[in-house]
Write a protein that holds these residues in place. Structure first.
Motif, PDB file in Angstrom:
ATOM      1  N   LYS A 189       0.860  -1.180   0.000  1.00  0.00           N
ATOM      2  CA  LYS A 189       0.000   0.000   0.000  1.00  0.00           C
ATOM      3  C   LYS A 189       0.890   1.221   0.000  1.00  0.00           C
ATOM      4  CE  LYS A 189      -3.978  -1.942   2.404  1.00  0.00           C
ATOM      5  NZ  LYS A 189      -4.759  -1.991   3.623  1.00  0.00           N
ATOM      6  N   PRO A 190       0.372   2.341  -0.529  1.00  0.00           N
ATOM      7  CA  PRO A 190       1.213   3.544  -0.528  1.00  0.00           C
ATOM      8  C   PRO A 190       1.628   3.961   0.885  1.00  0.00           C
ATOM      9  CG  PRO A 190      -0.680   3.835  -1.978  1.00  0.00           C
ATOM     10  CD  PRO A 190      -0.896   2.545  -1.249  1.00  0.00           C
ATOM     11  N   GLY A 191       0.766   3.678   1.882  1.00  0.00           N
ATOM     12  CA  GLY A 191       1.167   3.993   3.250  1.00  0.00           C
ATOM     13  C   GLY A 191       0.484   5.218   3.830  1.00  0.00           C
ATOM     14  N   HIS A 192      -0.413   5.814   3.062  1.00  0.00           N
ATOM     15  CA  HIS A 192      -1.246   6.896   3.586  1.00  0.00           C
ATOM     16  C   HIS A 192      -2.690   6.465   3.356  1.00  0.00           C
ATOM     17  CE1 HIS A 192      -3.460  10.664   3.824  1.00  0.00           C
ATOM     18  NE2 HIS A 192      -2.425  11.187   4.469  1.00  0.00           N
ATOM     19  N   LEU A 193      -3.527   6.586   4.396  1.00  0.00           N
ATOM     20  CA  LEU A 193      -4.871   6.021   4.329  1.00  0.00           C
ATOM     21  C   LEU A 193      -5.636   6.463   3.077  1.00  0.00           C
ATOM     22  CD1 LEU A 193      -6.595   4.113   5.975  1.00  0.00           C
ATOM     23  CD2 LEU A 193      -7.612   6.092   7.115  1.00  0.00           C
ATOM     24  N   ASP A 194      -5.577   7.754   2.751  1.00  0.00           N
ATOM     25  CA  ASP A 194      -6.331   8.253   1.590  1.00  0.00           C
ATOM     26  C   ASP A 194      -5.824   7.632   0.285  1.00  0.00           C
ATOM     27  OD1 ASP A 194      -7.890   9.787   3.212  1.00  0.00           O
ATOM     28  OD2 ASP A 194      -6.779  11.643   2.880  1.00  0.00           O
TER      29      ASP A 194
ATOM     30  N   LEU B 156       0.668  14.516  -1.762  1.00  0.00           N
ATOM     31  CA  LEU B 156       0.716  13.156  -1.200  1.00  0.00           C
ATOM     32  C   LEU B 156       1.326  12.173  -2.208  1.00  0.00           C
ATOM     33  CD1 LEU B 156      -2.715  12.728   0.665  1.00  0.00           C
ATOM     34  CD2 LEU B 156      -0.433  12.797   1.685  1.00  0.00           C
ATOM     35  N   HIS B 157       0.927  12.331  -3.483  1.00  0.00           N
ATOM     36  CA  HIS B 157       1.501  11.436  -4.501  1.00  0.00           C
ATOM     37  C   HIS B 157       3.003  11.630  -4.603  1.00  0.00           C
ATOM     38  CE1 HIS B 157      -2.586  10.443  -5.671  1.00  0.00           C
ATOM     39  NE2 HIS B 157      -2.107   9.532  -6.498  1.00  0.00           N
ATOM     40  N   GLU B 158       3.424  12.890  -4.582  1.00  0.00           N
ATOM     41  CA  GLU B 158       4.866  13.134  -4.689  1.00  0.00           C
ATOM     42  C   GLU B 158       5.596  12.553  -3.475  1.00  0.00           C
ATOM     43  OE1 GLU B 158       5.035  17.300  -5.633  1.00  0.00           O
ATOM     44  OE2 GLU B 158       4.478  16.839  -7.710  1.00  0.00           O
ATOM     45  N   GLN B 159       4.968  12.671  -2.308  1.00  0.00           N
ATOM     46  CA  GLN B 159       5.611  12.193  -1.084  1.00  0.00           C
ATOM     47  C   GLN B 159       5.628  10.654  -1.003  1.00  0.00           C
ATOM     48  OE1 GLN B 159       3.803  13.866   2.412  1.00  0.00           O
ATOM     49  NE2 GLN B 159       5.000  12.590   3.808  1.00  0.00           N
ATOM     50  N   TYR B 160       4.499  10.026  -1.353  1.00  0.00           N
ATOM     51  CA  TYR B 160       4.393   8.580  -1.110  1.00  0.00           C
ATOM     52  C   TYR B 160       4.780   7.717  -2.310  1.00  0.00           C
ATOM     53  CZ  TYR B 160       2.442   9.415   3.481  1.00  0.00           C
ATOM     54  OH  TYR B 160       2.288   9.797   4.792  1.00  0.00           O
ATOM     55  N   TYR B 161       4.720   8.271  -3.516  1.00  0.00           N
ATOM     56  CA  TYR B 161       5.169   7.521  -4.690  1.00  0.00           C
ATOM     57  C   TYR B 161       6.518   8.053  -5.171  1.00  0.00           C
ATOM     58  CZ  TYR B 161       0.360   5.751  -5.120  1.00  0.00           C
ATOM     59  OH  TYR B 161      -0.844   5.163  -4.885  1.00  0.00           O
ATOM     60  N   GLY B 162       6.569   9.385  -5.300  1.00  0.00           N
ATOM     61  CA  GLY B 162       7.791  10.014  -5.788  1.00  0.00           C
ATOM     62  C   GLY B 162       8.180   9.438  -7.130  1.00  0.00           C
ATOM     63  N   ALA B 163       9.479   9.293  -7.327  1.00  0.00           N
ATOM     64  CA  ALA B 163       9.964   8.713  -8.571  1.00  0.00           C
ATOM     65  C   ALA B 163      10.197   7.217  -8.398  1.00  0.00           C
ATOM     66  CB  ALA B 163      11.257   9.411  -8.979  1.00  0.00           C
ATOM     67  N   ALA B 164      10.156   6.739  -7.157  1.00  0.00           N
ATOM     68  CA  ALA B 164      10.525   5.342  -6.889  1.00  0.00           C
ATOM     69  C   ALA B 164       9.419   4.369  -7.272  1.00  0.00           C
ATOM     70  CB  ALA B 164      10.862   5.182  -5.411  1.00  0.00           C
ATOM     71  N   HIS B 165       8.185   4.845  -7.180  1.00  0.00           N
ATOM     72  CA  HIS B 165       7.069   3.936  -7.395  1.00  0.00           C
ATOM     73  C   HIS B 165       6.163   4.527  -8.459  1.00  0.00           C
ATOM     74  CE1 HIS B 165       4.294   0.780  -6.258  1.00  0.00           C
ATOM     75  NE2 HIS B 165       5.175   0.367  -5.395  1.00  0.00           N
ATOM     76  N   PRO B 166       5.796   3.758  -9.476  1.00  0.00           N
ATOM     77  CA  PRO B 166       4.948   4.353 -10.529  1.00  0.00           C
ATOM     78  C   PRO B 166       3.598   4.808  -9.974  1.00  0.00           C
ATOM     79  CG  PRO B 166       5.329   1.997 -10.924  1.00  0.00           C
ATOM     80  CD  PRO B 166       6.124   2.358  -9.718  1.00  0.00           C
ATOM     81  N   TRP B 167       3.141   5.953 -10.442  1.00  0.00           N
ATOM     82  CA  TRP B 167       1.856   6.495  -9.988  1.00  0.00           C
ATOM     83  C   TRP B 167       0.730   5.612 -10.539  1.00  0.00           C
ATOM     84  CZ3 TRP B 167       1.552  12.527  -9.411  1.00  0.00           C
ATOM     85  CH2 TRP B 167       2.650  12.961  -8.653  1.00  0.00           C
ATOM     86  N   PRO B 168      -0.467   5.693  -9.918  1.00  0.00           N
ATOM     87  CA  PRO B 168      -1.532   4.723 -10.259  1.00  0.00           C
ATOM     88  C   PRO B 168      -2.060   4.794 -11.689  1.00  0.00           C
ATOM     89  CG  PRO B 168      -1.988   5.829  -8.165  1.00  0.00           C
ATOM     90  CD  PRO B 168      -0.821   6.529  -8.765  1.00  0.00           C
ATOM     91  N   GLN B 169      -1.892   5.920 -12.348  1.00  0.00           N
ATOM     92  CA  GLN B 169      -2.465   6.001 -13.691  1.00  0.00           C
ATOM     93  C   GLN B 169      -1.752   7.065 -14.516  1.00  0.00           C
ATOM     94  OE1 GLN B 169      -6.247   6.902 -11.933  1.00  0.00           O
ATOM     95  NE2 GLN B 169      -6.330   8.935 -12.886  1.00  0.00           N
ATOM     96  N   ALA B 170      -1.875   6.920 -15.836  1.00  0.00           N
ATOM     97  CA  ALA B 170      -1.269   7.903 -16.745  1.00  0.00           C
ATOM     98  C   ALA B 170      -2.079   7.900 -18.033  1.00  0.00           C
ATOM     99  CB  ALA B 170       0.178   7.527 -17.028  1.00  0.00           C
ATOM    100  N   VAL B 171      -2.031   9.026 -18.739  1.00  0.00           N
ATOM    101  CA  VAL B 171      -2.748   9.118 -20.022  1.00  0.00           C
ATOM    102  C   VAL B 171      -1.865   9.865 -21.022  1.00  0.00           C
ATOM    103  CG1 VAL B 171      -4.043  11.169 -19.211  1.00  0.00           C
ATOM    104  CG2 VAL B 171      -4.922   9.827 -21.129  1.00  0.00           C
ATOM    105  N   THR B 172      -1.842   9.361 -22.241  1.00  0.00           N
ATOM    106  CA  THR B 172      -1.041   9.957 -23.313  1.00  0.00           C
ATOM    107  C   THR B 172      -1.857   9.893 -24.607  1.00  0.00           C
ATOM    108  OG1 THR B 172      -0.096   7.829 -23.960  1.00  0.00           O
ATOM    109  CG2 THR B 172       1.134   9.096 -22.299  1.00  0.00           C
ATOM    110  N   PHE B 173      -1.308  10.429 -25.674  1.00  0.00           N
ATOM    111  CA  PHE B 173      -1.892  10.157 -26.988  1.00  0.00           C
ATOM    112  C   PHE B 173      -1.768   8.651 -27.249  1.00  0.00           C
ATOM    113  CE2 PHE B 173      -0.803  14.714 -27.785  1.00  0.00           C
ATOM    114  CZ  PHE B 173      -2.074  15.145 -28.149  1.00  0.00           C
TER     115      PHE B 173
END
Ligand SMILES: [Fe+2]
Length: 333
Positions: free
Chosen positions: A173-178, A257-274
């Motif tokens: 888990k990311p480690g923050h309840l939200d 929160l995303h920057e703190q708990y995922y940062g660059a070490a863990h991929p963020w939950p979603q992404a969108v591109t062309f």
């Protein structure tokens, strides 16, 4: 349209409100379903015209009655398998609306536009109105379509839109309840603890599926617009503004929160591109938010209200709120 018995219809408001007048409709839940079955052609006509209809003062007080009220509308066959939002089933076809934290606004979007099998219509039901805020935001996607910068829309049409959703492993888990609530595991999203079954369920939604050390990555490319099945209109149909995680789409607290708990070490939950994987330019994304704001309205919930939406013509979201809020949702064909 004006001849539906038992109700008054206010066509001057957005959304139009169908107000129960007959005593039977205000007092007997079973009568409400019979009435809707008879009025369905007129209601569908109104739905195509306005994109959304509110039903008010009908004898509806719980999820089962809500389900029964709309029994003349078929459910969405593919259900919510692989959906992004944390939610669970309540009764019959009825689910909780998103359980995202109260201070996280959910930006206007068309439901499951990131998948092949999206619902044609949605219905929301207000069981307990929140003390403040918590409106189900709605927005006219015809207007949105007309206002998207043409050069960007043309680029979307040419290249498509690619969504990547990263369902986490259930033992991390990311480690923050939200964030733990917002970031679904693949077990939760696909209802199986077996990798094989979850992968099969993911592929059944039309998405590609790969496994990484962090969990399951589901990706899907869409045209970014659809042709409305009844009217033939070409409508913007994608969730780029809500799906791209940034300080505007998710608010500064969640961005931090995303920057703190995922940062660059863990991929963020979603992404969108062309569709070809090319990143959007920041200015292309940023140009969309004023359009989202300009088309979004926040009608106040009253206890027992039902909102029926055409999922192509009307986007929806959720305002932040305080206090208890109980809004249910059904995905319809
Ligand atoms: Fe939604």
């Amino acid at each position: 349209m004006l001849g539906i018995p038992g109700v008054d219809i206010d066509l001057g408001s957005y959304p139009p409100v169908v107000l129960a007048k007959a005593v039977s409709l205000k007092s007997d839940p079973l009568e409400t379903a019979k009435w809707l079955a008879q009025a369905k052609p007129e209601i569908e006509h109104l739905l195509v015209k306005s994109g959304v209809v509110t039903f008010r003062d009908f004898a509806l007080s719980n999820a089962s009655q809500f389900d029964n009220f709309l029994s003349c509308f078929d459910g969405h066959r593919a259900g919510y398998a692989g959906g992004t939002s944390p939610r669970s089933k309540v009764a019959g076809r009825v689910m909780q609306s998103t359980q995202a934290p109260p201070d996280r606004e959910i930006l206007l979007h068309q439901e499951m536009a990131y998948t092949r099998d999206f619902p044609g219509r949605l219905a929301f039901f207000c069981e307990i109105p929140p003390r403040s805020g918590g409106e189900t935001l709605i927005g006219d996607m015809r207007k949105f379509t007309a206002e998207v910068p043409k050069a960007f829309f043309d680029k979307v049409k040419k290249l498509g839109v690619r969504y990547v959703r990263r369902f986490r492993n259930p033992d991390w888990k990311p480690g923050h309840l939200d964030l733990d609530v917002l970031h679904r595991s693949w077990v939760d999203a696909f209802g199986s603890e077996s990798r094989e079954d979850a992968e099969a369920a993911c592929r059944a939604t039309g998405s590609d599926c790969t496994w990484t050390e962090h969990g399951m990555e589901a990706s899907f490319t869409t045209p970014g617009y659809v042709t409305h099945p009844v009217t033939g209109e070409e409508i913007w149909f994608n969730v780029i503004p809500a799906f791209d995680l940034n300080a505007v789409s998710q608010g500064k607290r969640f961005q931090d929160l995303h920057e703190q708990y995922y940062g660059a070490a863990h991929p963020w939950p979603q992404a969108v591109t062309f569709g070809d994987g090319t990143e959007f330019l920041r200015e292309e994304i940023e140009a969309l938010y004023p359009i989202v704001d300009s088309v979004t309205t926040a009608p106040k919930w009253q206890r027992g209200d039902v909102q029926l939406l055409d999922n192509i013509l009307t986007g929806h979201g959720r305002a932040t709120f305080t206090g208890q809020r109980c809004v249910r949702v059904m995905l319809l064909a």
